[in-house]
Structures are given as C-alpha cells and as structure tokens.
Design a protein around this motif. Structure first.
Motif, PDB file in Angstrom:
ATOM      1  N   ASP A 106      50.459  33.814  34.919  1.00  0.00           N
ATOM      2  CA  ASP A 106      49.730  33.465  36.140  1.00  0.00           C
ATOM      3  C   ASP A 106      48.734  32.333  35.914  1.00  0.00           C
ATOM      4  OD1 ASP A 106      50.964  35.516  37.707  1.00  0.00           O
ATOM      5  OD2 ASP A 106      49.666  36.977  36.721  1.00  0.00           O
ATOM      6  N   GLY A 107      48.751  31.750  34.720  1.00  0.00           N
ATOM      7  CA  GLY A 107      47.846  30.655  34.440  1.00  0.00           C
ATOM      8  C   GLY A 107      46.438  31.079  34.083  1.00  0.00           C
ATOM      9  N   MET A 108      46.246  32.352  33.784  1.00  0.00           N
ATOM     10  CA  MET A 108      44.943  32.861  33.366  1.00  0.00           C
ATOM     11  C   MET A 108      44.909  32.948  31.840  1.00  0.00           C
ATOM     12  SD  MET A 108      43.591  33.195  36.313  1.00  0.00           S
ATOM     13  CE  MET A 108      42.065  34.046  35.909  1.00  0.00           C
ATOM     14  N   MET A 109      43.726  32.718  31.252  1.00  0.00           N
ATOM     15  CA  MET A 109      43.599  32.808  29.806  1.00  0.00           C
ATOM     16  C   MET A 109      43.670  34.263  29.358  1.00  0.00           C
ATOM     17  SD  MET A 109      43.527  29.699  28.902  1.00  0.00           S
ATOM     18  CE  MET A 109      43.159  29.825  27.153  1.00  0.00           C
ATOM     19  N   THR A 110      44.475  34.514  28.339  1.00  0.00           N
ATOM     20  CA  THR A 110      44.647  35.864  27.828  1.00  0.00           C
ATOM     21  C   THR A 110      44.602  35.847  26.311  1.00  0.00           C
ATOM     22  OG1 THR A 110      46.096  37.817  27.902  1.00  0.00           O
ATOM     23  CG2 THR A 110      47.167  35.686  27.745  1.00  0.00           C
TER      24      THR A 110
END
Length: 326
Positions: A106-110
């Motif tokens: 989703d384009g979130m940093m993980t």
C-alpha cells in the motif's frame, strides 16, 4: 624411456594440481543499492509540466556512474480539478544492509526485520537455491491517479550496487550497473474502444480485477528479453528473476573464488511479456509497488583445459631437466 618417464611425471603433476582445495567462496557482504531516473520524455500539453525531485543518494556519496539522480517524478493535471492528485513514480533509494524499513503493497513504510537492520547478504553456493537469500533492494512506487494534460512517455532508470566483503577485509565490488529504458503507457481509463477493452486483463471497471478502477497503466521495460549480459532465470504471474555475472578483482584466485552472479527479483505487480520486453501493470486510482530484491550466488569459474595444464606441466619439467643438465 626418458620421454615416457617425462610424460608420466607430467601426468602426475597435472593430477596433483587438480587435487588442491577449491578457493574459498566470499560468503558475506555489506551493501549499498542506489537507483534514480534520467532522460525522461513527455507527450501532450497541460498546465503542469513533469517535475523531478529527490536525491538517489540522500545527500551522501553516490555509487552511480552519473552521480546522484532524482528519485521522484510527477506529471499531469489532476482529473476533476485541484482536489485530485498527479501521477508520480518514486524510488526508495538508497537501501543498504543497515536499512530497517521498506514500502509495503500500500506504499506505507513497514519493518523488514522486526525494526532491526536487514543485515548482510550471504552468498549462495554454486547451483544452490537462492530464493531464501534475498535482501531488500530499491523499490519503485507508482501513485497512479486519473490525469489529463502532459503524460510521461519514456524514462530511464539507472541502478547500482556496491558490495563490500566481510572477509577478506577491504575487498569492494561495484556490480555491473543496470540501465533500463521504460516505455510508459498511460492507458485510457474507459478502455481502448466502446467495449472497454484494456491492453491487459478484462474490460475496464470489471469488479475484483486489476482493471476495477479503469484500464491499468503499463510500464514496459524495453529490451528486457534476456539478451546480452542479462539472463532471465525464472518468471511467474507476479515476478521475474534475472541475473548478471560479475568477477571479484584484487584477491588471490588460488585462495578466493572470484566468479559470482547477482540475481534480482522484481515482484508485486502483474507481469506481461511482448516482443519489446517485459511490462508491469499498475492499477488505476491507487498506489502500486514494484519490489526489488537481490541475492548473490557463486558460479563456476572458467577452467583451463586439461591439454593446457598438461602443456604447462611439460614446460616446467623441461626447465627442470635443463637446469639439472647444466
């Protein structure tokens, strides 16, 4: 009789040289992976011209032959007025063994490793399975939103990898720098014809499909066909693996194995093949991630022929005989 003895001795010497232990594989590397955009072109006209920003080295020393490059491009006039978004391509650069996070789907940093650094890449043995040895490299994000006006037409990506051996100390390798020209297809959201036909997948707005929000865009990597130095080693619906060979210099070849390959996996998007190369499909009205991971594997070193080794052995024995005669 002397000639027969000489040949027999040479044969023994040749056999003994092949009995030496194989050179040690360089087993562990720290690394820096850097990538950026260059030579982009556009088509169409609109209010917003394509804009570039970012720094592929984050202000550090670049490993790219060109120096640091932009790692973010945005283009187009948001459809529906100022409340919309431009389309953008971004690269998460640089990435290293000390990197702790990357983009999720989703384009979130993980977190990569529970919040800890992902660690060094470990070399895989000759012909061994590499799929469990991947380390995270740079990733490409496409924020794909409906736009009008000026569109991205083509763009090139330059990707570099620097490897530093844990042992022997001080050995550094710049893996072959990769360059890909991307032919970007900003497809009509409603389809190519009255039936809503899309270049990839079912008709536009088919529920539950890659074209649920309109025809997906495609960025095609031109010339990515396994020719030249690149070798496609595996592919599937959502990934493609390719390799490029490299050699380690500055080490004693009798002690350390020098021949390796860098295997890169691109994944996370649907893959389509055509006569021009490999395309990756990005959904409309959302975030798309093309993930890149890599592994290092040892490969067989070119070996001198038996005849060549035999000839060297004969020359050595002949020299010994001349010295003895004198």
């Amino acid at each position: 009789m002397k000639k027969l003895n000489l040949i027999a001795a040479a044969t023994v010497l040749t056999a003994s040289t092949s009995a030496y232990a194989d050179p040690m594989i360089i087993s562990e590397w720290s690394f820096v992976n850097e990538a950026g955009f260059f030579d982009w072109t556009t088509r169409g006209n609109g209010t917003n011209s394509i804009s570039s920003s970012g720094d592929s080295s984050d202000g550090g020393t670049s490993i790219l032959s060109s120096g640091a490059l932009p790692d973010n491009l945005c283009w187009g006039d948001p459809a529906g007025g100022s409340g919309g978004n431009q389309s953008c391509l971004s690269i998460n650069s640089p990435v290293s063994n000390n990197t702790t996070q990357t983009w999720d789907e989703d384009g979130m940093m993980t977190d990569l490793n529970g919040g800890a650094p992902q660690g060094n890449v470990m070399t895989v043995g000759i012909d061994a399975d590499y799929t469990s040895a991947f380390k995270q490299g740079t990733a490409v994000k496409h924020d794909n939103f409906p736009i009008t006006g000026e569109f991205l037409d083509t763009v090139s990506i330059r990707d570099g990898l620097k490897l530093t051996a844990a042992a022997p100390a001080g050995v550094e390798v710049l893996a072959p720098e990769l360059e890909f020209m991307v032919d970007f297809w900003e497809t009509p959201n409603a389809g190519l014809d009255a039936d809503g036909t899309c270049p990839f997948g079912p008709a536009a707005f088919t529920a539950g499909s890659v074209n649920e929000n309109g025809c997906s865009d495609i960025f095609n990597i031109v010339g990515f066909d396994g020719a030249g130095d690149l070798n496609i080693v595996a592919s599937g619906d959502g990934f493609i693996d390719f390799s490029v060979k490299f050699q380690v210099s500055g080490v004693d070849a009798s002690m350390y194995h020098r021949d390796y390959e860098l295997i890169t996996r691109l994944s996370g998007l649907d893959v389509t093949f055509d006569n021009n190369g490999v395309g990756f499909v990005t959904r409309e009205n959302g975030v798309n991630i093309l993930n890149a991971q890599f592994a290092v594997r040892a490969i067989d070193a070119p070996e001198p022929s038996t005849l060549a080794v035999f000839a060297v052995s004969l020359l050595g024995l002949a020299g010994f005989s001349r010295r003895k005669f004198k």
